[in-house]
Design a protein around this motif. Structure first.
Motif, PDB file in Angstrom:
ATOM      1  N   ALA A 134       0.832  -1.208   0.000  1.00  0.00           N
ATOM      2  CA  ALA A 134       0.000   0.000   0.000  1.00  0.00           C
ATOM      3  C   ALA A 134       0.866   1.257   0.000  1.00  0.00           C
ATOM      4  CB  ALA A 134      -0.922  -0.002   1.223  1.00  0.00           C
ATOM      5  N   ARG A 135       1.945   1.242   0.768  1.00  0.00           N
ATOM      6  CA  ARG A 135       2.848   2.396   0.821  1.00  0.00           C
ATOM      7  C   ARG A 135       3.511   2.603  -0.548  1.00  0.00           C
ATOM      8  NH1 ARG A 135       4.892   1.787   5.693  1.00  0.00           N
ATOM      9  NH2 ARG A 135       6.112   0.010   5.036  1.00  0.00           N
ATOM     10  N   GLU A 136       3.968   1.513  -1.180  1.00  0.00           N
ATOM     11  CA  GLU A 136       4.594   1.620  -2.504  1.00  0.00           C
ATOM     12  C   GLU A 136       3.588   2.077  -3.556  1.00  0.00           C
ATOM     13  OE1 GLU A 136       6.314  -2.191  -3.189  1.00  0.00           O
ATOM     14  OE2 GLU A 136       7.980  -1.852  -1.808  1.00  0.00           O
ATOM     15  N   SER A 137       2.343   1.630  -3.434  1.00  0.00           N
ATOM     16  CA  SER A 137       1.309   2.050  -4.381  1.00  0.00           C
ATOM     17  C   SER A 137       1.050   3.549  -4.268  1.00  0.00           C
ATOM     18  CB  SER A 137       0.012   1.287  -4.121  1.00  0.00           C
ATOM     19  OG  SER A 137       0.198  -0.086  -4.359  1.00  0.00           O
ATOM     20  N   ALA A 138       1.009   4.048  -3.048  1.00  0.00           N
ATOM     21  CA  ALA A 138       0.805   5.488  -2.856  1.00  0.00           C
ATOM     22  C   ALA A 138       1.971   6.273  -3.443  1.00  0.00           C
ATOM     23  CB  ALA A 138       0.640   5.797  -1.375  1.00  0.00           C
ATOM     24  N   THR A 139       3.179   5.759  -3.276  1.00  0.00           N
ATOM     25  CA  THR A 139       4.357   6.418  -3.844  1.00  0.00           C
ATOM     26  C   THR A 139       4.272   6.446  -5.367  1.00  0.00           C
ATOM     27  OG1 THR A 139       5.686   5.665  -1.971  1.00  0.00           O
ATOM     28  CG2 THR A 139       6.875   6.379  -3.934  1.00  0.00           C
ATOM     29  N   GLU A 140       3.865   5.337  -5.965  1.00  0.00           N
ATOM     30  CA  GLU A 140       3.740   5.281  -7.425  1.00  0.00           C
ATOM     31  C   GLU A 140       2.627   6.200  -7.921  1.00  0.00           C
ATOM     32  OE1 GLU A 140       5.651   3.794  -9.764  1.00  0.00           O
ATOM     33  OE2 GLU A 140       6.978   3.311  -8.104  1.00  0.00           O
ATOM     34  N   ALA A 141       1.533   6.297  -7.175  1.00  0.00           N
ATOM     35  CA  ALA A 141       0.425   7.166  -7.590  1.00  0.00           C
ATOM     36  C   ALA A 141       0.858   8.632  -7.596  1.00  0.00           C
ATOM     37  CB  ALA A 141      -0.774   6.972  -6.673  1.00  0.00           C
ATOM     38  N   LYS A 142       1.785   8.977  -6.728  1.00  0.00           N
ATOM     39  CA  LYS A 142       2.277  10.357  -6.701  1.00  0.00           C
ATOM     40  C   LYS A 142       3.121  10.680  -7.926  1.00  0.00           C
ATOM     41  CE  LYS A 142       2.288  10.701  -1.693  1.00  0.00           C
ATOM     42  NZ  LYS A 142       3.103  10.757  -0.478  1.00  0.00           N
ATOM     43  N   LYS A 143       3.654   9.647  -8.591  1.00  0.00           N
ATOM     44  CA  LYS A 143       4.486   9.856  -9.772  1.00  0.00           C
ATOM     45  C   LYS A 143       3.662  10.057 -11.046  1.00  0.00           C
ATOM     46  CE  LYS A 143       8.267   6.961  -8.047  1.00  0.00           C
ATOM     47  NZ  LYS A 143       9.024   5.729  -8.313  1.00  0.00           N
TER      48      LYS A 143
END
Length: 117
Positions: free
Chosen positions: A60-69
């Motif tokens: 979930a944390r990595e997904s949020a990071t990717e969504a910010k990109k």
């Protein structure tokens, strides 16, 4: 084995919170909602301690990071794309209507000789 026990406990806590909502039917709505929220919070806290829970929260944390990109389109680009989609739909609707009417005329009037009344 301990992870399975913790996960089962988390599910039971979640079910208990939901059951509390229905068992407190005579109470104020705020208490009923708090029962669900407490059950959910406890279930998340227990699930967090499992290996699967840790993997899920990392994901979930990595997904949020990717969504910010993600580079989101501007309002102008969105409106232009939406306009193109609508125009395409209108063109396709006219094309399919013309095709249908042409086949109808071909089959009913020329081939079968049926006249519409």
């Amino acid at each position: 084995m301990a992870d399975k026990f913790k996960f089962a406990l988390a599910v039971l806590l979640l079910v208990a919170g939901i059951a509390g909502f229905y068992l407190l039917a005579e109470q104020a709505m705020i208490l009923r909602v708090l029962a669900v929220m407490a059950g959910t919070a406890l279930a998340v806290a227990v699930a967090w301690r499992t290996e699967q829970g840790q993997r899920f929260f990392v994901f979930a944390r990595e997904s949020a990071t990717e969504a910010k990109k993600v580079v989101w389109p501007s309002r102008k680009e969105t409106m232009q794309t939406t306009g193109m989609v609508f125009a395409f739909v209108v063109v396709m609707a006219v094309f399919l209507w013309l095709t249908d009417k042409s086949l109808e005329w071909l089959m009913y009037d020329l081939v079968l000789g049926w006249r519409k009344s």
